[in-house]
Design an enzyme around this catalytic site. Structure first.
Site, PDB file in Angstrom:
ATOM      1  N   GLN A 154       0.808  -1.223   0.000  1.00  0.00           N
ATOM      2  CA  GLN A 154       0.000   0.000   0.000  1.00  0.00           C
ATOM      3  C   GLN A 154       0.833   1.262   0.000  1.00  0.00           C
ATOM      4  OE1 GLN A 154      -1.501  -1.137   4.069  1.00  0.00           O
ATOM      5  NE2 GLN A 154      -1.383   1.081   4.421  1.00  0.00           N
ATOM      6  N   CYS A 178      -5.058   0.738   4.036  1.00  0.00           N
ATOM      7  CA  CYS A 178      -5.190  -0.679   4.391  1.00  0.00           C
ATOM      8  C   CYS A 178      -6.634  -1.135   4.325  1.00  0.00           C
ATOM      9  CB  CYS A 178      -4.616  -0.927   5.779  1.00  0.00           C
ATOM     10  SG  CYS A 178      -5.408   0.037   7.092  1.00  0.00           S
ATOM     11  N   HIS A 193      -5.390  -1.012  12.015  1.00  0.00           N
ATOM     12  CA  HIS A 193      -4.915  -1.532  10.740  1.00  0.00           C
ATOM     13  C   HIS A 193      -5.863  -2.628  10.265  1.00  0.00           C
ATOM     14  CE1 HIS A 193      -2.105  -2.377   7.565  1.00  0.00           C
ATOM     15  NE2 HIS A 193      -1.759  -3.568   8.029  1.00  0.00           N
TER      16      HIS A 193
END
Length: 249
Positions: free
Chosen positions: A48, A54, A194
């Protein structure tokens, strides 16, 4: 990377889940191991970059798996479509490279066709939505659901059915510097920041684990993956707190 560079990769914005019915799975007679990579439901690892996207990678991977299960055809959908289009301006409360949620990405795909990555390339930065001028597939999200939280048996049963999205805490060095083996360190924390995926599970020398798919490139972990210990409660890094999955036609 510096601390600032590492933090730029963390883009999950935790919020109360007000979408997605909670589904409880039958946990009897589950296979001893599952690996959706070898089944053909998972695309290669991506990176990414310095963008907190994410959430888009997790959402895209889950839709890719769901579409594969429905059709037998593995496509590669565009994370950049979500970064540019499934944002606050469009009413989806995601913030592009500044974070978002996979559930809100799936809400966008309920009313918008997914675009292939080959037609909407990833740039690792916020851009202008090009949905109206880009070729589209006919793939949309039909529905998405939540897995019962803090229940490792339910998480395993869900992964036995398909790849799923989860949220974890990933800001600690102990997680970021993982290289191999079954990760069971509780020092990684449980404050979700995340978004990743679970694409399988297994056991090694009596230790059950899940196969975690990250979006930090193949130099991290076991070629982009982590074997993370399967434990009850909130789980290692808080992984059992928000497991969810999508369905497609």
């Amino acid at each position: 990377m510096t601390d600032m560079e590492r933090k730029a990769r963390l883009g999950f914005r935790a919020a109360e889940n007000k979408d997605g019915n909670v589904v409880e799975f039958d946990t009897t007679d589950l296979p001893a191991s599952v690996d959706w990579r070898t089944a053909g439901a998972v695309n290669p690892i991506q990176d990414q970059g310095q963008c907190g996207s994410c959430w888009a990678f997790s959402a895209t991977g889950s839709l890719e798996g769901a579409h594969f299960l429905a059709t037998g055809n593995l496509l590669k959908f565009a994370e950049q479509q979500l970064v540019d289009c499934a944002n606050t301006a469009a009413g989806y409360l995601n913030f592009g490279c500044n974070g978002g949620m996979y559930g809100r990405a799936w809400n966008y795909w309920k009313t918008h066709d997914a675009i292939l990555e080959s037609d909407y390339a990833y740039t690792a930065k916020n851009g202008t939505c090009a949905y109206d001028t880009t070729a589209k597939t006919s793939v949309e999200v039909t529905t998405w659901n939540s897995v019962k939280t803090e229940d490792v048996a339910q998480t395993r049963a869900a992964v036995a059915q398909r790849p799923i999205s989860i949220a974890i805490e990933a800001d600690k060095l102990v997680f970021q510097q993982y290289s191999s083996g079954i990760f069971d360190n509780t020092k990684c924390g449980t404050t979700m920041d995340h978004a990743v995926m679970l694409v399988g599970y297994g056991s090694d020398n009596g230790q059950d684990y899940f196969i975690l798919r990250n979006s930090w490139g193949t130099t991290w972990g076991e070629k982009g993956y982590m074997r993370i210990a399967a434990v009850d409660g909130v789980g290692i890094c808080g992984m059992n707190q928000q497991p969810q999955y999508t369905q497609s036609d």
